[in-house]
Design a protein around this motif. Structure first.
Motif, PDB file in Angstrom:
ATOM      1  N   ALA A 195      -3.886 -39.642 -69.132  1.00 29.92           N
ATOM      2  CA  ALA A 195      -5.473 -39.668 -69.261  1.00 29.92           C
ATOM      3  C   ALA A 195      -5.748 -40.961 -69.404  1.00 29.92           C
ATOM      4  O   ALA A 195      -6.931 -41.392 -68.907  1.00 29.92           O
ATOM      5  N   ALA A 196      -5.082 -41.848 -69.959  1.00 35.18           N
ATOM      6  CA  ALA A 196      -5.775 -43.059 -70.318  1.00 35.18           C
ATOM      7  C   ALA A 196      -5.717 -43.881 -69.140  1.00 35.18           C
ATOM      8  O   ALA A 196      -6.749 -44.656 -68.835  1.00 35.18           O
ATOM      9  N   LEU A 197      -4.736 -43.832 -68.148  1.00 38.96           N
ATOM     10  CA  LEU A 197      -4.684 -44.646 -67.131  1.00 38.96           C
ATOM     11  C   LEU A 197      -5.984 -43.994 -65.991  1.00 38.96           C
ATOM     12  O   LEU A 197      -6.435 -44.761 -65.395  1.00 38.96           O
ATOM     13  N   HIS A 198      -5.965 -42.685 -65.942  1.00 34.59           N
ATOM     14  CA  HIS A 198      -6.950 -42.035 -65.270  1.00 34.59           C
ATOM     15  C   HIS A 198      -8.436 -42.323 -65.535  1.00 34.59           C
ATOM     16  O   HIS A 198      -9.174 -42.703 -64.705  1.00 34.59           O
ATOM     17  N   GLU A 199      -8.592 -42.616 -67.018  1.00 35.81           N
ATOM     18  CA  GLU A 199      -9.789 -42.666 -67.349  1.00 35.81           C
ATOM     19  C   GLU A 199     -10.260 -44.348 -66.837  1.00 35.81           C
ATOM     20  O   GLU A 199     -11.425 -44.672 -66.790  1.00 35.81           O
ATOM     21  N   ALA A 200      -9.174 -45.126 -66.796  1.00 32.76           N
ATOM     22  CA  ALA A 200      -9.374 -46.670 -66.531  1.00 32.76           C
ATOM     23  C   ALA A 200      -9.580 -46.831 -65.010  1.00 32.76           C
ATOM     24  O   ALA A 200      -9.596 -47.884 -64.729  1.00 32.76           O
ATOM     25  N   GLY A 201      -9.392 -45.912 -64.047  1.00 36.57           N
ATOM     26  CA  GLY A 201      -9.414 -45.856 -62.737  1.00 36.57           C
ATOM     27  C   GLY A 201      -8.053 -46.207 -62.122  1.00 36.57           C
ATOM     28  O   GLY A 201      -8.040 -46.755 -60.847  1.00 36.57           O
ATOM     29  N   VAL A 202      -7.115 -46.349 -62.710  1.00 34.44           N
ATOM     30  CA  VAL A 202      -5.598 -46.551 -62.171  1.00 34.44           C
ATOM     31  C   VAL A 202      -5.077 -45.086 -61.586  1.00 34.44           C
ATOM     32  O   VAL A 202      -5.083 -44.140 -62.345  1.00 34.44           O
ATOM     33  N   PRO A 203      -4.944 -45.170 -60.361  1.00 40.77           N
ATOM     34  CA  PRO A 203      -4.262 -43.901 -59.612  1.00 40.77           C
ATOM     35  C   PRO A 203      -2.765 -43.624 -60.184  1.00 40.77           C
ATOM     36  O   PRO A 203      -2.103 -44.203 -60.498  1.00 40.77           O
ATOM     37  N   VAL A 204      -2.821 -42.624 -60.779  1.00 44.65           N
ATOM     38  CA  VAL A 204      -1.766 -41.873 -61.452  1.00 44.65           C
ATOM     39  C   VAL A 204      -1.402 -40.410 -61.057  1.00 44.65           C
ATOM     40  O   VAL A 204      -2.119 -39.567 -60.730  1.00 44.65           O
ATOM     41  N   GLY A 205      -0.035 -40.231 -61.103  1.00 52.09           N
ATOM     42  CA  GLY A 205       0.623 -38.920 -60.785  1.00 52.09           C
ATOM     43  C   GLY A 205       1.817 -38.835 -61.938  1.00 52.09           C
ATOM     44  O   GLY A 205       1.896 -39.296 -62.657  1.00 52.09           O
ATOM     45  N   VAL A 206       2.144 -37.429 -61.662  1.00 50.76           N
ATOM     46  CA  VAL A 206       3.312 -36.961 -62.642  1.00 50.76           C
ATOM     47  C   VAL A 206       4.542 -36.587 -61.797  1.00 50.76           C
ATOM     48  O   VAL A 206       4.477 -36.211 -60.741  1.00 50.76           O
ATOM     49  N   LEU A 207       5.647 -36.850 -62.154  1.00 53.32           N
ATOM     50  CA  LEU A 207       6.779 -36.796 -61.746  1.00 53.32           C
ATOM     51  C   LEU A 207       7.765 -35.892 -62.444  1.00 53.32           C
ATOM     52  O   LEU A 207       8.125 -36.254 -63.680  1.00 53.32           O
ATOM     53  N   VAL A 208       7.964 -34.532 -62.097  1.00 52.88           N
ATOM     54  CA  VAL A 208       8.883 -33.797 -62.884  1.00 52.88           C
ATOM     55  C   VAL A 208      10.096 -33.928 -62.681  1.00 52.88           C
ATOM     56  O   VAL A 208      10.590 -33.556 -61.579  1.00 52.88           O
ATOM     57  N   ALA A 209      10.703 -34.704 -63.447  1.00 51.58           N
ATOM     58  CA  ALA A 209      12.232 -35.163 -63.271  1.00 51.58           C
ATOM     59  C   ALA A 209      12.883 -35.671 -64.632  1.00 51.58           C
ATOM     60  O   ALA A 209      12.282 -36.276 -65.433  1.00 51.58           O
ATOM     61  N   PRO A 210      14.197 -35.126 -64.525  1.00 52.53           N
ATOM     62  CA  PRO A 210      14.812 -34.132 -63.613  1.00 52.53           C
ATOM     63  C   PRO A 210      14.438 -32.815 -63.838  1.00 52.53           C
ATOM     64  O   PRO A 210      14.251 -32.477 -65.131  1.00 52.53           O
ATOM     65  N   VAL A 211      14.295 -31.867 -62.708  1.00 51.23           N
ATOM     66  CA  VAL A 211      14.202 -30.324 -63.182  1.00 51.23           C
ATOM     67  C   VAL A 211      15.809 -30.144 -63.187  1.00 51.23           C
ATOM     68  O   VAL A 211      16.713 -30.303 -62.475  1.00 51.23           O
ATOM     69  N   ILE A 212      16.082 -29.304 -64.426  1.00 55.03           N
ATOM     70  CA  ILE A 212      17.447 -29.139 -64.673  1.00 55.03           C
ATOM     71  C   ILE A 212      17.449 -27.523 -64.998  1.00 55.03           C
ATOM     72  O   ILE A 212      16.980 -26.769 -65.514  1.00 55.03           O
ATOM     73  N   PRO A 213      18.379 -26.707 -64.104  1.00 50.47           N
ATOM     74  CA  PRO A 213      18.457 -25.361 -64.286  1.00 50.47           C
ATOM     75  C   PRO A 213      18.856 -24.999 -65.472  1.00 50.47           C
ATOM     76  O   PRO A 213      19.839 -25.352 -66.114  1.00 50.47           O
ATOM     77  N   MET A 214      17.990 -23.872 -66.023  1.00 47.71           N
ATOM     78  CA  MET A 214      18.194 -23.047 -67.281  1.00 47.71           C
ATOM     79  C   MET A 214      18.099 -24.112 -68.529  1.00 47.71           C
ATOM     80  O   MET A 214      18.481 -23.651 -69.647  1.00 47.71           O
ATOM     81  N   ILE A 215      17.641 -25.090 -68.209  1.00 44.13           N
ATOM     82  CA  ILE A 215      17.259 -26.344 -69.294  1.00 44.13           C
ATOM     83  C   ILE A 215      15.701 -26.532 -69.293  1.00 44.13           C
ATOM     84  O   ILE A 215      15.214 -26.433 -70.468  1.00 44.13           O
ATOM     85  N   THR A 216      15.508 -26.904 -68.367  1.00 42.55           N
ATOM     86  CA  THR A 216      13.812 -27.365 -68.008  1.00 42.55           C
ATOM     87  C   THR A 216      13.026 -26.812 -66.848  1.00 42.55           C
ATOM     88  O   THR A 216      12.045 -27.075 -66.942  1.00 42.55           O
ATOM     89  N   ASP A 217      13.796 -26.186 -66.011  1.00 43.06           N
ATOM     90  CA  ASP A 217      13.069 -25.529 -65.078  1.00 43.06           C
ATOM     91  C   ASP A 217      12.064 -24.296 -65.267  1.00 43.06           C
ATOM     92  O   ASP A 217      10.858 -24.455 -64.545  1.00 43.06           O
ATOM     93  N   ALA A 218      11.937 -23.869 -66.343  1.00 46.09           N
ATOM     94  CA  ALA A 218      10.729 -22.996 -66.726  1.00 46.09           C
ATOM     95  C   ALA A 218       9.779 -23.488 -66.944  1.00 46.09           C
ATOM     96  O   ALA A 218       8.549 -23.015 -66.899  1.00 46.09           O
ATOM     97  N   ASP A 219       9.581 -25.011 -67.530  1.00 43.85           N
ATOM     98  CA  ASP A 219       8.557 -25.652 -67.621  1.00 43.85           C
ATOM     99  C   ASP A 219       7.618 -26.356 -66.642  1.00 43.85           C
ATOM    100  O   ASP A 219       6.661 -26.875 -66.562  1.00 43.85           O
TER     101      ASP A 219
END
Length: 362
Positions: A224-248
């Protein structure tokens, strides 16, 4: 004689032992002496490894690659090892080249390249240098805790801004907001883009997986802070771990989009070299009830192996579960209206003057 197996996690650390590196000639083996000392769980009284930093002088600083599944051709890493302690970090095996453990040593025995700015100035000032975006701190996080002391990432960023050179980041740290003044000015010139890596929205799980990285809600605030400052920002869902984090997966994308992320990607858990053992130890300590299922799914996605390193295979996997992840990501990506971060500009680059022992006289 039984090889030592960790009996409990180490508080504040991702790895639970000093898994030997693949180049080590001598390997320590634990043997019970009859008193149970090797296998005793000391709990809160167990000694905790301290972080040490060794300063070094790099001979070169720009690393180059031609991997077709990596979105950059050159990178700069001011640090070796990373105190964030992410147990799944694909860079852990690189510590084996230093004759150190990719386990605990990777997150406790760190190296700072104190001449990084000097070397970078020399390399981009060469007559034949062709500018291309530099991924800064891509192997180990450029904004890990020791950056507060050494400021190598900040100093590199100042050099790149000075000569109009584009740069990109992937980080888990809120420390990047320290440099938001410089990042915002570079963004106006299309010289910077940032991805925040978010693994889970569960604070307790995050503390086990990545014990010294910023908490999930802090990373969302950083987006949010980077976006508000005009800095191009994305999200990397990493790593996706089966049965540990994939539900998120969808929840992370939704939260990041709401915070201002304009682009998104994901990467499957990767287990090169010694990381296989480090990961299996972590699973047995934290999720023994599902460890076999997690590894079964990983093997299904990698041709009955824990990991396959082929281009196009290592980041996404293959098979029904991998296809389901890809489909879920595509649907959420489209529903939430993610796009691409703007292309970085290489046309503004002006080579810096090479440093001279004679100063500014010549």
């Amino acid at each position: 004689m039984d090889a030592y197996k960790p009996q409990a996690p180490i508080k504040g650390r991702g790895a639970a032992s000093r898994v030997p590196g693949r180049f080590e000639r001598r390997v320590a083996i634990g043997e019970d002496d009859g008193w149970g000392s090797v296998y005793e769980d000391l709990g809160e009284d167990a000694p905790r490894p301290q972080t040490t930093v060794q300063e070094e002088r790099a001979r070169s600083i720009i690393s180059r690659n031609n991997s077709p599944d990596i979105g950059f051709s050159q990178s700069v890493n001011p640090y070796r090892g990373c105190e964030h302690g992410c147990v799944y970090c694909f860079a852990r095996p690189s510590h084996a080249y230093l004759d150190l453990s990719p386990g605990l040593d990777f997150e406790t025995r760190l190296f700072a390249k104190t001449n990084a700015v000097e070397r970078l100035r020399e390399e981009i000032a060469k007559p034949g240098y062709v500018p291309a975006p530099i991924a800064l701190g891509i192997n180990t996080d450029g904004y890990q805790p020791i950056e507060k002391r050494y400021r190598l990432t900040r100093n590199i960023l100042e050099l790149l801004s000075e000569c109009g050179h584009p740069v990109s980041f992937v980080t888990k740290s809120a420390l990047i907001t320290r440099d938001i003044d410089l990042l915002a000015r570079m963004a106006e010139r299309r010289l910077v883009s940032v991805y925040l890596s978010v693994t889970s929205l569960d604070n307790r799980l995050s503390a086990k997986l990545e014990p010294r990285a910023a908490a999930p809600h802090t990373r969302l605030k950083t987006i949010a802070a980077l976006h508000e400052a005009g800095v191009p920002v994305g999200v990397l869902v990493a790593p996706v771990i089966p049965m540990i984090t994939d539900a998120d997966l969808e929840h992370i994308l939704e939260a990041a989009r709401e915070a201002g992320a304009a682009a998104a990607g994901y990467v499957l858990l990767r287990l090169p070299h010694e990381l296989k053992q480090i990961w299996r130890e972590w699973l047995e300590l934290h999720y023994p009830d599902r460890a076999a299922h997690v590894m079964s799914l990983m093997q299904q996605m990698h041709g009955d192996k824990d990991y396959r390193s082929e281009f196009g295979q290592r980041m996404r996997g293959q098979g029904p579960f991998a296809d389901l992840l890809a489909q879920r990501f595509r649907k959420a990506h489209a529903r939430l209206g993610f796009g691409r971060l703007p292309a970085l500009d290489t046309g503004a680059f002006k080579a810096p003057r090479e440093s001279s022992r004679q100063g500014e006289l010549f």
